[in-house]
Write a protein that holds these residues in place. Sequence first.
Motif, PDB file in Angstrom:
ATOM      1  N   LEU A  32       1.580 -15.097   5.776  1.00 51.95           N
ATOM      2  CA  LEU A  32       0.322 -15.121   6.495  1.00 51.95           C
ATOM      3  C   LEU A  32       0.331 -16.105   7.662  1.00 51.95           C
ATOM      4  O   LEU A  32      -0.409 -15.924   8.634  1.00 51.95           O
ATOM      5  CB  LEU A  32      -0.815 -15.490   5.540  1.00 51.95           C
ATOM      6  CG  LEU A  32      -1.082 -14.538   4.371  1.00 51.95           C
ATOM      7  CD1 LEU A  32      -2.217 -15.092   3.513  1.00 51.95           C
ATOM      8  CD2 LEU A  32      -1.432 -13.153   4.880  1.00 51.95           C
ATOM      9  N   ALA A  33       1.148 -17.153   7.580  1.00 51.86           N
ATOM     10  CA  ALA A  33       1.117 -18.225   8.573  1.00 51.86           C
ATOM     11  C   ALA A  33       1.372 -17.736   9.998  1.00 51.86           C
ATOM     12  O   ALA A  33       0.636 -18.116  10.919  1.00 51.86           O
ATOM     13  CB  ALA A  33       2.116 -19.322   8.193  1.00 51.86           C
ATOM     14  N   ALA A  83      -1.760 -16.036  11.278  1.00 52.55           N
ATOM     15  CA  ALA A  83      -2.832 -17.010  11.493  1.00 52.55           C
ATOM     16  C   ALA A  83      -2.582 -17.833  12.749  1.00 52.55           C
ATOM     17  O   ALA A  83      -3.503 -18.069  13.545  1.00 52.55           O
ATOM     18  CB  ALA A  83      -2.946 -17.924  10.266  1.00 52.55           C
ATOM     19  N   PHE A  93      -7.302 -11.534  12.559  1.00 51.74           N
ATOM     20  CA  PHE A  93      -6.376 -11.904  11.486  1.00 51.74           C
ATOM     21  C   PHE A  93      -6.205 -10.749  10.498  1.00 51.74           C
ATOM     22  O   PHE A  93      -5.086 -10.397  10.115  1.00 51.74           O
ATOM     23  CB  PHE A  93      -6.875 -13.151  10.766  1.00 51.74           C
ATOM     24  CG  PHE A  93      -6.031 -13.546   9.577  1.00 51.74           C
ATOM     25  CD1 PHE A  93      -4.823 -14.199   9.769  1.00 51.74           C
ATOM     26  CD2 PHE A  93      -6.441 -13.244   8.290  1.00 51.74           C
ATOM     27  CE1 PHE A  93      -4.030 -14.549   8.674  1.00 51.74           C
ATOM     28  CE2 PHE A  93      -5.659 -13.598   7.201  1.00 51.74           C
ATOM     29  CZ  PHE A  93      -4.451 -14.249   7.399  1.00 51.74           C
ATOM     30  N   THR A 105      -3.226 -15.716  15.810  1.00 55.73           N
ATOM     31  CA  THR A 105      -4.668 -15.504  16.004  1.00 55.73           C
ATOM     32  C   THR A 105      -5.298 -16.688  16.717  1.00 55.73           C
ATOM     33  O   THR A 105      -6.067 -16.523  17.680  1.00 55.73           O
ATOM     34  CB  THR A 105      -5.360 -15.278  14.650  1.00 55.73           C
ATOM     35  OG1 THR A 105      -4.797 -14.134  14.010  1.00 55.73           O
ATOM     36  CG2 THR A 105      -6.852 -15.077  14.836  1.00 55.73           C
ATOM     37  N   VAL A 106      -4.967 -17.894  16.260  1.00 54.01           N
ATOM     38  CA  VAL A 106      -5.557 -19.102  16.847  1.00 54.01           C
ATOM     39  C   VAL A 106      -5.005 -19.358  18.246  1.00 54.01           C
ATOM     40  O   VAL A 106      -5.753 -19.668  19.183  1.00 54.01           O
ATOM     41  CB  VAL A 106      -5.305 -20.311  15.934  1.00 54.01           C
ATOM     42  CG1 VAL A 106      -5.807 -21.594  16.596  1.00 54.01           C
ATOM     43  CG2 VAL A 106      -5.982 -20.112  14.592  1.00 54.01           C
TER      44      VAL A 106
END
Length: 350
Positions: A262-263, A266, A338, A269-270
Motif C-alpha cells: 500500500l505504501a 499512498a 488511493f 497519492t500524497v
Amino acid sequence: MTDHSLPQPGPLAAAWQHLWRKERPWVAFLVILLGVSVVDPGQFGPSVAKVANALVSIAPFLAVSILIAAWAGATGADNLIAKAFTGAPAMMIVMGALAGGLSPFCSCGVIPLIAALLAIGVPLAPVMAFWLASPLMDPSMFVLTAGVLGLEFAIAKTLIALGMGVLGGTVVHLIIRAGGLSDPLREGVGNGGCGGTKVRAPKPPVWAFWQDPARVSKFRTEGAKTFLFLLKWLSLAFLLESLMLAYLPAELVTQTLGGTGLAPIAIATVVGVPAYFNGYAALPLIATLMDQGMQAGAGMAFLIAGGVTSLPAAIAVWALVKLRVFALYIAISLGGAFAMGMLFHLWTQV
C-alpha cells in the motif's frame, strides 16, 4: 485614485510580467534549457532531441485531440452538458459524472459552468460528481493517454473518472439527506458569469458547422488555441522527462514507488497533489516513472489525486464554496485516488 508617486514598471519589466502571466510553460522551458546549458552542456543536445522526437511520435494523437476540441467548440456540443442535471438524484449523479468524464472541458474552463450550476440551484451532489470527473478525463485526454500510456490505462482512467464522480456525488447526497452541507456557496458568489447561459438557456448543437462561416472561424480558433496549449505543456513535460531519465536513478524510483504494498500508492497519492501541474503534461512523466519501476497503481493514484486537486481546480473550488465543502472535496479526492489506485494495481496483477 491612482498613486502616480509609485514607480511604474518599465517596458522590459512590463513585457516580462505579461510573458510570465500568459506563457509560464514556455518561460519555464527556456529557463530550464538555459540552466542545463550552463550546468551540464552535454545534456543540452540530448534533451532538445528528446523533446523533438517525443513530439513527432505523439503527433497523430495530438492531431486527433486538437480536432476533437475544435469540433466541440465549433458545433456547440458543450451545451449538451445542461441536460445532465435533470431527473432523480441518482440519475443526476450518474449523468453528472458521465458529463464530467466525457465532456471536452479543462479544469479551468469548467469553473464558470460549475458556478452557474450551483448559483441557479442545481443540487450539490450531481455538481460534485461533475466537478470530480471533469478534470480527470475528456476525449482529448483519452486519446493522448492511450498514445502515451496505452489503451488499457486510458480505458481504466476513464472508468475511474466516472467512478470518482459517482462516489463523490453519492457521499454528498447522503450527507445532505442527513442534514449537512446546506447553503454550500460562499457569500457573494453570483450567477456563474458566462457559464450561466449554458445552463439556463442551452442552445442545440449545430453539427454541420462548416455551413456557418462564424463556426468555421471558431473551429480554426479553437484548433489553434488547443494546439498551442498542448504544445507548450507537452514540450515542458518532455523536457522534464529527459532530465528525469538523465538524473533520477531508476533504483530510487523502484525502491520508493515500486513493489506491491500500500505504501507506494499512498506516497503517490500524497505526492501527486503538490507535484502535479497539468493533466496532459503529467502523462509522459508518469510513463517514464513507470518504465523506471513505478507500479501502475501508484501511477494511476498520482494522476487521479493530482488531476482533481491541481492548483487551478482547488483554488476555484475554494473561491466558490464554503470551507466544509472544500474539505469534503479534498477528502473525497485523496481517499478516492488511493482507493482507485489500489483497485487498478489489483487489476493489473490479475
